[in-house]
Design a protein around this motif. Structure first.
Motif, PDB file in Angstrom:
ATOM      1  N   ALA A  77       0.837  -1.205   0.000  1.00 28.37           N
ATOM      2  CA  ALA A  77       0.000   0.000   0.000  1.00 28.37           C
ATOM      3  C   ALA A  77       0.868   1.250   0.000  1.00 28.37           C
ATOM      4  O   ALA A  77       0.642   2.190  -0.797  1.00 28.37           O
ATOM      5  N   ALA A  78       1.878   1.286   0.871  1.00 27.85           N
ATOM      6  CA  ALA A  78       2.749   2.465   0.966  1.00 27.85           C
ATOM      7  C   ALA A  78       3.513   2.693  -0.328  1.00 27.85           C
ATOM      8  O   ALA A  78       3.634   3.832  -0.804  1.00 27.85           O
ATOM      9  N   GLN A 121      -4.587   7.131  -9.948  1.00 20.62           N
ATOM     10  CA  GLN A 121      -5.343   5.878 -10.039  1.00 20.62           C
ATOM     11  C   GLN A 121      -4.628   4.716  -9.354  1.00 20.62           C
ATOM     12  O   GLN A 121      -5.247   3.715  -9.020  1.00 20.62           O
ATOM     13  N   LEU A 122      -3.311   4.830  -9.172  1.00 17.98           N
ATOM     14  CA  LEU A 122      -2.547   3.757  -8.526  1.00 17.98           C
ATOM     15  C   LEU A 122      -2.647   3.795  -6.999  1.00 17.98           C
ATOM     16  O   LEU A 122      -2.200   2.872  -6.327  1.00 17.98           O
ATOM     17  N   ARG A 123      -3.231   4.855  -6.457  1.00 16.89           N
ATOM     18  CA  ARG A 123      -3.344   4.969  -4.992  1.00 16.89           C
ATOM     19  C   ARG A 123      -4.417   3.997  -4.514  1.00 16.89           C
ATOM     20  O   ARG A 123      -5.582   4.130  -4.851  1.00 16.89           O
ATOM     21  N   PRO A 124      -4.026   2.998  -3.702  1.00 20.00           N
ATOM     22  CA  PRO A 124      -5.004   1.968  -3.324  1.00 20.00           C
ATOM     23  C   PRO A 124      -5.815   2.347  -2.086  1.00 20.00           C
ATOM     24  O   PRO A 124      -5.410   3.184  -1.284  1.00 20.00           O
ATOM     25  N   THR A 125      -6.942   1.708  -1.954  1.00 15.18           N
ATOM     26  CA  THR A 125      -7.692   1.695  -0.701  1.00 15.18           C
ATOM     27  C   THR A 125      -7.350   0.382  -0.010  1.00 15.18           C
ATOM     28  O   THR A 125      -7.603  -0.692  -0.564  1.00 15.18           O
ATOM     29  N   LEU A 126      -6.735   0.463   1.157  1.00 18.45           N
ATOM     30  CA  LEU A 126      -6.365  -0.738   1.896  1.00 18.45           C
ATOM     31  C   LEU A 126      -7.601  -1.272   2.614  1.00 18.45           C
ATOM     32  O   LEU A 126      -8.194  -0.591   3.454  1.00 18.45           O
ATOM     33  N   VAL A 176       9.081  -9.255  -4.472  1.00 17.86           N
ATOM     34  CA  VAL A 176       8.280  -9.136  -5.695  1.00 17.86           C
ATOM     35  C   VAL A 176       7.329  -7.942  -5.595  1.00 17.86           C
ATOM     36  O   VAL A 176       7.100  -7.242  -6.584  1.00 17.86           O
ATOM     37  N   GLN A 177       6.816  -7.670  -4.405  1.00 17.37           N
ATOM     38  CA  GLN A 177       5.953  -6.493  -4.243  1.00 17.37           C
ATOM     39  C   GLN A 177       6.711  -5.209  -4.551  1.00 17.37           C
ATOM     40  O   GLN A 177       6.161  -4.285  -5.151  1.00 17.37           O
ATOM     41  N   HIS A 178       7.987  -5.133  -4.154  1.00 17.54           N
ATOM     42  CA  HIS A 178       8.809  -3.962  -4.487  1.00 17.54           C
ATOM     43  C   HIS A 178       8.933  -3.814  -6.003  1.00 17.54           C
ATOM     44  O   HIS A 178       8.799  -2.722  -6.554  1.00 17.54           O
ATOM     45  N   LEU A 179       9.221  -4.928  -6.667  1.00 17.80           N
ATOM     46  CA  LEU A 179       9.390  -4.892  -8.125  1.00 17.80           C
ATOM     47  C   LEU A 179       8.098  -4.473  -8.828  1.00 17.80           C
ATOM     48  O   LEU A 179       8.114  -3.664  -9.755  1.00 17.80           O
TER      49      LEU A 179
END
Length: 200
Positions: free
Chosen positions: A54-55, A68-73, A159-162
């Motif tokens: 999320a961060a 648009q890439l800003r998620p709702t957690l 993988v989340q970083h990538l």
């Protein structure tokens, strides 16, 4: 993780499938949220809450100019005194539908309640993407999945970083293929309106 560290991570993983796999997954994520102007929901399991993802997506959203890439957690447990941005419970997945994207980060099999909600969201028209540990039921719900198993040379956090870094990158220019009529017309207009070459 800043751009320098991501570049170093990609160098370390060069020759493996992971940089390309992460870019492909990020492309799917970006193409599902950008044309719809957002609507990205991010959820983990009861045991694993994807705070870092999320961060990083919030950072990439800011740096790339793509809100648009800003998620709702979406969280499994919400306390009454949680701030608004951390007070979105699983009921939000039930309300998800067409034009929204649900990104599920599940290193282990989620409980049945989450799987049912994700299935219902998919049936209502939401796009489902999963970063998962290989559970077949989780993968079966996904339009696009990237699996990181215990036998792989990377872990899910890496993988989340990538993926998050690749989601914020400007796409590479398309390779020259057959040009459309509009491309040819645009090129002709550029040539006709260009100033004459200077002669010395």
């Amino acid at each position: 993780m800043d751009a320098v560290r991501v570049a170093l991570l990609r160098d370390v993983l060069a020759g493996t499938e992971w940089p390309a796999a992460a870019r492909g997954f990020a492309r799917a994520l970006r193409s599902s949220v950008v044309p719809q102007d957002g609507g990205l929901l991010l959820v983990g399991t009861e045991v694993y809450e994807p705070w870092h993802m999320a961060a990083h997506l919030v950072d990439e959203s800011t740096w790339s100019g793509l809100p648009q890439l800003r998620p709702t957690l979406v969280r499994h447990r919400v306390e009454p005194d949680d701030p608004v941005h951390l007070a979105v419970g699983l009921g939000r997945i039930e309300a998800a539908g067409r034009g929204e994207t649900l990104l599920v980060v599940a290193p282990e099999r989620p409980d049945g309640g989450l799987l049912e909600r994700v299935h219902d969201a998919r049936r209502s028209g939401a796009t489902v993407l999963t970063l998962d540990g290989g559970d077949p039921e989780v993968r079966g719900l996904a339009h696009e999945a990237l699996t990181v198993s215990a036998d792989d040379e990377v872990d899910l956090d890496t993988v989340q970083h990538l993926v998050s870094a690749a989601a914020g990158e400007n796409p590479a220019p398309a390779t020259r293929g057959r040009r459309t009529f509009r491309d040819r017309l645009s090129r002709l207009a550029d040539q006709l309106t260009a100033p004459p070459p200077t002669r010395w």
